[in-house]
Write an enzyme that holds these catalytic residues in place. Structure first.
Site, PDB file in Angstrom:
ATOM      1  N   ASP A  53       0.842  -1.207   0.000  1.00 20.08           N
ATOM      2  CA  ASP A  53       0.000   0.000   0.000  1.00 20.08           C
ATOM      3  C   ASP A  53       0.875   1.254   0.000  1.00 20.08           C
ATOM      4  O   ASP A  53       0.365   2.377  -0.051  1.00 20.08           O
ATOM      5  CB  ASP A  53      -1.010  -0.017   1.157  1.00 20.08           C
ATOM      6  CG  ASP A  53      -0.366  -0.122   2.519  1.00 20.08           C
ATOM      7  OD1 ASP A  53       0.877  -0.223   2.598  1.00 20.08           O
ATOM      8  OD2 ASP A  53      -1.110  -0.105   3.530  1.00 20.08           O
ATOM      9  N   SER A  54       2.215   1.052  -0.006  1.00 17.73           N
ATOM     10  CA  SER A  54       3.135   2.171  -0.250  1.00 17.73           C
ATOM     11  C   SER A  54       2.900   2.722  -1.657  1.00 17.73           C
ATOM     12  O   SER A  54       3.414   3.798  -1.988  1.00 17.73           O
ATOM     13  CB  SER A  54       4.587   1.724  -0.069  1.00 17.73           C
ATOM     14  OG  SER A  54       4.835   0.539  -0.798  1.00 17.73           O
ATOM     15  N   ASP A  92      -1.056  -6.057  -0.165  1.00 14.69           N
ATOM     16  CA  ASP A  92      -1.481  -5.420   1.086  1.00 14.69           C
ATOM     17  C   ASP A  92      -2.986  -5.218   1.112  1.00 14.69           C
ATOM     18  O   ASP A  92      -3.575  -4.712   0.145  1.00 14.69           O
ATOM     19  CB  ASP A  92      -0.833  -4.031   1.209  1.00 14.69           C
ATOM     20  CG  ASP A  92       0.365  -4.038   2.119  1.00 14.69           C
ATOM     21  OD1 ASP A  92       0.404  -4.856   3.060  1.00 14.69           O
ATOM     22  OD2 ASP A  92       1.266  -3.203   1.905  1.00 14.69           O
ATOM     23  N   GLU A 124      -1.628  -5.566   8.535  1.00 14.16           N
ATOM     24  CA  GLU A 124      -0.887  -4.946   9.635  1.00 14.16           C
ATOM     25  C   GLU A 124      -1.638  -5.127  10.949  1.00 14.16           C
ATOM     26  O   GLU A 124      -2.840  -4.866  11.010  1.00 14.16           O
ATOM     27  CB  GLU A 124      -0.713  -3.437   9.370  1.00 14.16           C
ATOM     28  CG  GLU A 124       0.130  -3.138   8.152  1.00 14.16           C
ATOM     29  CD  GLU A 124       0.345  -1.645   7.920  1.00 14.16           C
ATOM     30  OE1 GLU A 124      -0.016  -0.821   8.800  1.00 14.16           O
ATOM     31  OE2 GLU A 124       0.893  -1.294   6.855  1.00 14.16           O
ATOM     32  N   GLU A 191       8.897  -4.317  10.785  1.00 15.54           N
ATOM     33  CA  GLU A 191       9.394  -3.035  10.252  1.00 15.54           C
ATOM     34  C   GLU A 191       9.956  -2.156  11.362  1.00 15.54           C
ATOM     35  O   GLU A 191       9.309  -1.923  12.387  1.00 15.54           O
ATOM     36  CB  GLU A 191       8.243  -2.318   9.525  1.00 15.54           C
ATOM     37  CG  GLU A 191       8.667  -0.973   8.941  1.00 15.54           C
ATOM     38  CD  GLU A 191       7.692  -0.414   7.911  1.00 15.54           C
ATOM     39  OE1 GLU A 191       6.721  -1.103   7.532  1.00 15.54           O
ATOM     40  OE2 GLU A 191       7.915   0.736   7.477  1.00 15.54           O
TER      41      GLU A 191
HETATM   42  O1  KIV Z   1       3.547  -1.140   1.695  1.00 16.15           O
HETATM   43  C1  KIV Z   1       4.732  -1.490   1.772  1.00 16.15           C
HETATM   44  O2  KIV Z   1       5.572  -1.150   0.921  1.00 16.15           O
HETATM   45  C2  KIV Z   1       5.138  -2.315   2.912  1.00 16.15           C
HETATM   46  C3  KIV Z   1       6.583  -2.583   3.090  1.00 16.15           C
HETATM   47  C4  KIV Z   1       7.228  -1.396   3.695  1.00 16.15           C
HETATM   48  C5  KIV Z   1       6.839  -3.804   3.891  1.00 16.15           C
HETATM   49  O3  KIV Z   1       4.321  -2.719   3.669  1.00 16.15           O
END
Ligand code: KIV
Length: 273
Positions: A53-54, A92, A124, A191
């Site tokens: 979700d980044s 995610d 998460e 993380e």
């Molecule tokens: O969304 C993401 O890129 C992540 C990584 C930082 C593990 O969850």
């Protein structure tokens, strides 16, 4: 001449990751959000591609991961999955699609798996989402957990500083890691936590533990692609190793192109019909 075809590279499955942990072979994971990049990363031999979700930050320009929607995650995941032949594709679950209600969580997970063809999802949190985790697992959907700095809770933390430096938070993290493993998660991301804690959790759990800022003694590492390639440059946590300065390279190429267009150097005789 032999007509024998090269056999395709064996696919990475959750079972393969488990075997890698047993053999102490480190797992390499990167984020991917689109077809072209995913094809390059997969052909390069990456083990796991995370449709993170980044994407909310690096693809859409938001300051947090919170705004990205389930439909948008499915769009990114579908593009990535289309490109991949070998890597395990993990997606995610976006903020707001699983925290409150386990039935909604299951529906969100099913949509991701059905519409994108992904291999697994990532969520998460620990004990506070365990009901959703159990319900999704009972539907046969593999889950990668994510503890430590969990960006979807940034408004609760108020800061992106390293997590679990004090005993109370570290103990809670260890307990949550065990809860996720006991529930049936196939892997766990940790993380931005102290390296000694990453080592301890990877040693106690039998599932693979993948770190991002969790030190060297975990079972694998993950980085955000745009950060490690140096496309994004405004984010420099200690755990980030930049393998390239792609921003500079792209800027140089684009400036040369602009010059060539304006000076009538492009297109030349060979570049026209
Ligand atoms: O969304 C993401 O890129 C992540 C990584 C930082 C593990 O969850």
């Amino acid at each position: 001449m032999s007509s024998a075809k090269m056999s395709p590279a064996p696919k990475v499955t959750t079972h393969v990751l488990q075997e890698m942990k047993l053999k102490q072979e480190k797992i390499a994971m990167l984020t991917a959000y689109d077809f072209s990049m995913a094809r390059i990363l997969d052909a390069a031999g990456i083990d796991v591609l995370l449709v993170g979700d980044s994407a909310s930050n690096v693809m859409a320009g938001n300051t947090t991961t919170l705004p990205i929607t389930l439909d948008q995650m499915i769009y990114h995941a579908t593009s990535v999955k289309r490109a991949v032949e070998r890597a395990l594709v993990v997606v995610d679950m976006p903020f707001g699609t699983y925290q409150g209600n386990s039935k909604e969580a299951l529906n969100s997970a099913i949509r991701i798996m059905k519409e994108s063809g992904a291999n697994a999802i990532k969520m998460e949190g620990g004990v506070e989402i365990i009901e959703s985790v159990e319900r999704i697992l009972s539907a046969g959907i593999p889950i990668m957990g994510h503890l430590g700095l969990t960006p979807q809770s940034i408004h609760k933390f108020g800061t992106y500083v390293v997590r679990a430096t004090k005993d109370e938070e570290a103990n809670k993290l260890i307990e949550n890691a065990h809860r996720l493993e006991d529930a049936g998660c196939f892997a766990l991301v940790l993380e931005k936590i102290p390296a000694h804690l990453g080592k301890r959790i990877a040693g106690e759990l039998s599932i693979p533990v993948i770190g991002i800022g969790a030190g060297p003694d975990v079972d694998g590492q993950v980085l955000v692609l745009h950060d490690m390639l140096g496309i994004t440059q405004d984010f420099s946590p200690r755990f980030l190793r930049r393998y390239h300065n792609l921003k500079e390279e792209i800027t140089g190429s684009v400036q040369t192109y602009i010059q060539d267009v304006k000076s009538l150097d492009f297109p030349n005789d060979r570049e026209q019909y």
